[in-house]
Design an enzyme around this catalytic site. Structure first.
Site, PDB file in Angstrom:
ATOM      1  N   GLU A 109      11.562  15.426  14.792  1.00 15.45           N
ATOM      2  CA  GLU A 109      11.650  15.406  13.339  1.00 15.45           C
ATOM      3  C   GLU A 109      10.617  16.361  12.744  1.00 15.45           C
ATOM      4  OE1 GLU A 109      10.252  11.892  11.184  1.00 15.45           O
ATOM      5  OE2 GLU A 109      12.145  11.944  10.104  1.00 15.45           O
ATOM      6  N   CYS A 166      13.851  10.980   5.697  1.00 18.70           N
ATOM      7  CA  CYS A 166      14.031  10.468   7.055  1.00 18.70           C
ATOM      8  C   CYS A 166      15.474  10.613   7.520  1.00 18.70           C
ATOM      9  CB  CYS A 166      13.599   9.016   7.117  1.00 18.70           C
ATOM     10  SG  CYS A 166      14.294   8.083   5.762  1.00 18.70           S
ATOM     11  N   LYS A 179       0.841  -1.206   0.000  1.00 14.27           N
ATOM     12  CA  LYS A 179       0.000   0.000   0.000  1.00 14.27           C
ATOM     13  C   LYS A 179       0.873   1.251   0.000  1.00 14.27           C
ATOM     14  CE  LYS A 179      -1.854   2.521   3.326  1.00 14.27           C
ATOM     15  NZ  LYS A 179      -1.838   3.890   2.752  1.00 14.27           N
ATOM     16  N   GLU A 192      11.351   1.036   9.170  1.00 17.90           N
ATOM     17  CA  GLU A 192      12.238   2.161   8.829  1.00 17.90           C
ATOM     18  C   GLU A 192      11.489   3.411   9.248  1.00 17.90           C
ATOM     19  OE1 GLU A 192      15.176   1.811   7.457  1.00 17.90           O
ATOM     20  OE2 GLU A 192      15.161   0.057   6.163  1.00 17.90           O
TER      21      GLU A 192
END
Ligand code: NAP
Ligand code: MG
Length: 479
Positions: free
Chosen positions: A389, A292, A184, A258
């Site tokens: 982040e 990331c 997906k 991840e």
């Protein structure tokens, strides 16, 4: 219904690309309408215009996709590695042939500069398929003397920042090892995964070996809770990663995650400063900072701070923000309105925390989601802009005096995905690669990717590795 997109306004994309106005689900080698008839729109973040309607997969559709993948597993896993390799090579070659079309769609749907989709995302996606195609018949040489089996069906969920590339990272090794797949893509960037389904069809893979289903977080949650997959592979936020980890434990499934990052990019005073400044720019402004492993925390040795800051600001002033389809653009559109809001919240927070903001004076288009390249100075280690982040073009700068001090500061974060070091001295590089808690450490470069090289993190950045031969291990079980 097929629609021709004449992108004549765009210097890099005058040719026509083929897009449907409505996309179904690719299940068992067929295009299927969602069982309850639900669709959502995908739009271009640079224009806010709708591009296509995409099927929203519900429970019945998720069941059907896993059933198809399960059904295909025996046949696919019993093919010889050389046979599987041929199919994967074919996928790689078709992506190469259609690379221009893929690049245009990737930039239209997600907002990234065409230069990046054209030169980085799409070629790397093809390279991953080529690389793992090559391993399919050589697994016995990778793991000599070990008895191994594919895991079964893999459920794979990917984010919106590198849509086709993340699909390649996940699908290629799974297929090479003999697994079948239900993947997906993210809601805002489903189009290149759907194009990939067309490629997979064209490559003649047996029906059900790869199933691409589209939908939202609820679709993802249905996938991870489903009893059929033996493996969950996820790239995305730490928050969702934690939920997926729980589902994997409860279901006794193998899992790789991840997740996010807050990388330190470290500049010593013996570094080649001009090259380092380019590395800082690439580290944080590549793909609008939706990366990331972005070098979102900059650590500059005190003795060269003034020089680095002056050169950095001058370079930022030259960055072109705007139309992703223009090949001169350096910073494209923010992927979604929601992500822009998140970034803007952090910009406000940084100023409230006492940091000093710098943004070049550039004009932004009226429509679309945009953020100027930004840096913060006067940042404290405890500031949220230095800890969390942001996933946008926002850099937090701190200084240091000694190598010990910078190692301690760099490691002082819940994440551990990547880092960069700029220095003339090999000894410093070796010390940092040993002592930084980061899955990847780049030396005198940044954001370089290659299918032969494993990628993944420590701590809240997740676990498991993708890429390289490590990426094969994640799709095999050993006796
Ligand atoms: P996200 O919200 O975690 O979404 C990632 C994927 O998971 C999307 O396909 C999303 O679907 C789906 N999802 C959402 N909720 C779910 C649930 N409860 N169960 C199962 N699936 C669910 O992250 P994102 O906003 O797309 O991506 C940004 C994040 O990804 C950043 O934190 C970034 O650091 C991380 N990232 C990490 C890496 C890495 O390699 N370490 C690479 C890229 C990105 P919808 O799109 O429909 O919500
Ligand atoms: Mg979109």
């Amino acid at each position: 219904m097929t629609k021709d997109w004449n992108l004549s306004a765009a210097p890099e994309s005058t040719s026509h690309i083929q897009l449907q106005s409505e996309y179904g689900l690719f299940i068992g080698g067929k295009w299927i309408k969602p069982s309850d008839g639900s669709y959502f729109d995908t739009s271009n973040p640079a224009t806010e215009k709708r591009i296509a309607s995409i099927a929203l997969a519900g429970k019945k559709d998720v069941d059907a996709a896993f059933k198809a993948a399960d059904h295909a597993f025996d046949g696919w896993s019993s093919l010889s590695g050389a046979e599987r390799g041929k199919y994967i090579f074919r996928i790689a070659r078709i992506i190469q042939e259609k690379s221009r079309e893929f690049a245009v769609i990737e930039s239209m749907d997600g907002g990234k500069p065409i230069r990046e989709s054209r030169d980085i995302d799409i070629p790397l996606a093809a390279a991953h398929f080529f690389y793992y195609a090559g391993w399919a018949d050589k697994l016995d040489y990778v793991f000599p003397g070990r008895k191994m089996r594919p895991l079964g069906v893999a459920a794979q969920i990917i984010p919106w920042n590198f849509p086709l590339l993340m699909a390649a990272w996940k699908i290629a090794p799974a297929l090479a090892c003999g697994n079948t797949v239900v993947l997906k893509p993210a809601e805002t960037t489903s189009l290149t995964a759907l194009k990939l389904a067309e490629v997979i069809d064209e490559a003649g893979l047996p029906p059900g070996v790869v199933n691409i289903i589209t939908g939202d977080g609820a679709t993802g949650a249905l996938m991870t809770a489903h009893p059929t997959p033996k493996k969950l592979a996820f790239t995305g936020s730490t928050e969702v990663g934690k939920q997926i980890y729980k589902a994997a434990i409860q279901g006794g499934k193998k899992v790789t995650l991840e997740l996010g990052g807050k990388a330190a990019n470290i500049i010593f005073d013996d570094a080649p400063i001009d090259a380092a400044v380019e590395g800082i720019i690439n580290g944080i402004y590549f793909n609008q900072g939706h990366v990331c492993c972005a070098g979102s925390r900059l650590f500059v040795q005190e003795t060269v701070y003034d020089e680095v800051l002056a050169k950095l600001k001058r370079r930022m002033d030259s960055l072109i923000v705007g139309d992703p389809m223009d090949k001169n653009t350096d910073i494209g559109a923010i992927n979604s309105k929601a992500q822009l809001k998140t970034i803007e919240r952090y910009l406000k927070l940084g100023s409230e925390e006492g940091a000093e903001i710098y943004q070049p004076a550039c004009n932004l288009p009226e429509k679309g989601y945009w953020c100027k390249p930004t840096l913060f100075t006067n940042v404290a280690q405890s500031n949220r802009i230095a800890q969390e982040e942001i996933f946008g073009p926002v850099l937090a700068i701190q200084t240091f005096r000694t190598i010990e001090e910078v190692i301690e500061k760099a490691n002082n974060t819940p994440y551990g995905l990547s880092a960069g070091v700029w220095t003339d001295k090999g000894s410093k590089i070796f010390q940092l690669t040993k002592e930084l808690k980061a899955g990847v450490v780049w030396a005198n470069t940044y954001n370089k990717f290659d299918p032969t090289s494993p990628f993944g993190g420590f701590k809240e950045s997740g676990f498991g590795r993708e890429g390289g031969i490590h990426g094969l291990e994640a799709y095999l079980s050993f006796d």
